[in-house]
Design a protein around this motif. Sequence first.
Motif, mmCIF file in Angstrom:
data_model
loop_
_atom_site.group_PDB
_atom_site.id
_atom_site.type_symbol
_atom_site.label_atom_id
_atom_site.label_comp_id
_atom_site.label_asym_id
_atom_site.label_seq_id
_atom_site.Cartn_x
_atom_site.Cartn_y
_atom_site.Cartn_z
ATOM 1 N N ARG A 74 3.610 4.952 6.370
ATOM 2 C CA ARG A 74 3.539 4.971 4.825
ATOM 3 C C ARG A 74 4.281 6.045 4.323
ATOM 4 O O ARG A 74 4.171 7.488 5.034
ATOM 5 N N ILE A 76 4.148 8.763 1.101
ATOM 6 C CA ILE A 76 3.412 9.237 0.216
ATOM 7 C C ILE A 76 4.437 9.987 -0.823
ATOM 8 O O ILE A 76 4.646 11.279 -0.318
ATOM 9 N N ARG A 120 5.378 0.461 3.104
ATOM 10 C CA ARG A 120 4.304 0.729 2.175
ATOM 11 C C ARG A 120 4.519 2.242 1.394
ATOM 12 O O ARG A 120 4.895 3.254 2.142
ATOM 13 N N THR A 122 3.522 4.639 -1.573
ATOM 14 C CA THR A 122 2.330 5.245 -2.192
ATOM 15 C C THR A 122 2.526 6.384 -3.393
ATOM 16 O O THR A 122 3.118 7.451 -2.879
ATOM 17 N N ARG A 125 -3.040 8.136 -5.725
ATOM 18 C CA ARG A 125 -4.118 7.604 -4.883
ATOM 19 C C ARG A 125 -5.213 7.477 -5.740
ATOM 20 O O ARG A 125 -6.061 8.074 -5.746
ATOM 21 N N SER A 127 -8.276 4.338 -6.975
ATOM 22 C CA SER A 127 -9.262 3.006 -6.755
ATOM 23 C C SER A 127 -9.666 2.432 -7.892
ATOM 24 O O SER A 127 -10.304 1.358 -7.705
ATOM 25 N N THR A 161 4.604 -3.141 0.323
ATOM 26 C CA THR A 161 3.315 -2.528 -0.795
ATOM 27 C C THR A 161 3.617 -1.558 -1.559
ATOM 28 O O THR A 161 4.022 -0.701 -0.753
ATOM 29 N N GLU A 163 1.882 0.924 -4.551
ATOM 30 C CA GLU A 163 0.703 1.371 -5.121
ATOM 31 C C GLU A 163 0.782 2.536 -5.715
ATOM 32 O O GLU A 163 1.386 3.523 -5.269
ATOM 33 N N GLY A 164 0.360 2.695 -7.120
ATOM 34 C CA GLY A 164 0.086 4.067 -7.819
ATOM 35 C C GLY A 164 1.481 4.630 -8.490
ATOM 36 O O GLY A 164 1.570 5.720 -8.441
ATOM 37 N N CYS A 197 -0.313 0.124 -10.414
ATOM 38 C CA CYS A 197 0.928 0.605 -10.851
ATOM 39 C C CYS A 197 0.678 0.687 -12.393
ATOM 40 O O CYS A 197 0.145 -0.550 -12.945
#
Length: 457
Positions: A74, A76, A120, A122, A125, A127, A161, A163-164, A197
């Motif tokens: 991942r 980040i 991945r 990111t 982070r 939720s 993937t 995300e964010g 996103c």
Amino acid sequence: MAKEVGPPQVPHVTPEMFGWTPETDPVETASIINIALAQAVERGVPFFDNAVRRVAGTIRLGGKVVMEFGTKHRWIADYSNLSRFAVVEENLAAGVTVDPRHVFVDTANARGSILRGPMRLTGARISDMTMASRRAIPSSLVALTASNANPSAEVSIESLTIEGFGFGFYQGSQREPGRNLLPYTRLRVGTAVFRFCGMAIETGEWGNGLDDATFDILRISRCGDAALLRGTDLNAASLFYYGLRPAEDAEAGTVNLQSGSNVAILRGFTAEPGMVLAVHPGRDRPGFVAEIEQLDGDRAILSHRATQDYSGAFLIDPPSLIAQNTAINVMHYYIEGIHDLPLALRSRSKATIQDLKISRGSFGARGGAPVSVMGRQVSVDLNLNPRSVENPMVAGMVGLLTANAEVAGRIVSGARLGAENAAVLDTRPINVGRGRPSSAIQGYYVDTAGTLPIVEM
């Protein structure tokens, strides 16, 4: 006795070979990854990554490369200083300016690259997609694109993937002749997941953002704002579009609605005109979505009248998927959750969906329709999944919405809606009325032989 043979020694490069450790600074991590990638390109061997790394800067593929990712991989993004990230090139008309977009993984010069394994990326982070959480998303940071017009076509990605990020995919604008910015041309993706996103996808004006790109599985889940496709194609075997979740993404306040009224009483939340308000009464009860046009204290004047009494939690600014001068070609399209416009077609757009399925558990959209027509020269060809016929969550299938008074009164499109046997149930033209996108204007949904009523937007 037979000699035991170990696994073949495949040459590769990793960041660890160039000094990376778990204690490495995020700025240095970006530099080490780029050094390793440059070595992979020069030597013609795979780049391999199987660690969680914080990265403060743009990762550049830099050429044709094979990248392999293990299950622990991942990246980040450390976006505390966006000046460390490359700016996406824009080709703008004279006098036109846009806010700069920064890129995390840069595919410029990477024509023909192959990315295998679970990649991945990111950013923030988070939720949930409440307004407070959305403020943590780096609004100008793009997860994966080409920063300039150098060839980046024909990239193949096995699993991605995102995300964010402010944008999952983003293509710079092309508003006058010049260098073509084509970051996703002939892109091939096995499985792509965009979640949390700001915007899953935005392609630039007059571009070919996803030109001839193909997704086996495309999942857009709990993103905000509108995914905006312009001058391009979106081809997918399976498109799963999940909007906001009624419970997890609800704001802290409450709203009260009365059936037949366009006035909402909002408490515990500071709203602004232009926001989109959405509620979900529960399973087998359709959601209600409307724009906040005016505010007077805790009274919000809405663009639409409520279809039922409601008191409780609400959501703000659910997502949309908007196409302009674009073709949407999807074999199976599944819609769930709360949206504003799950699929809106502006001028010169076409949607061909072989199997459209709408959730019976949670669904909400402007006017209660999964598809909206917003301009002229629009073609809609839908085949309903049998389980979506007589779905109580849906008011109608194709709604009319336009902000273009120039086309008022003209026939702009024909629509065909099929059931499980693909029978033609309605071929009447759609006539455009005057009004803003938030206004209830002349128009109708395609009627499915009485199983779904005609309802004005």
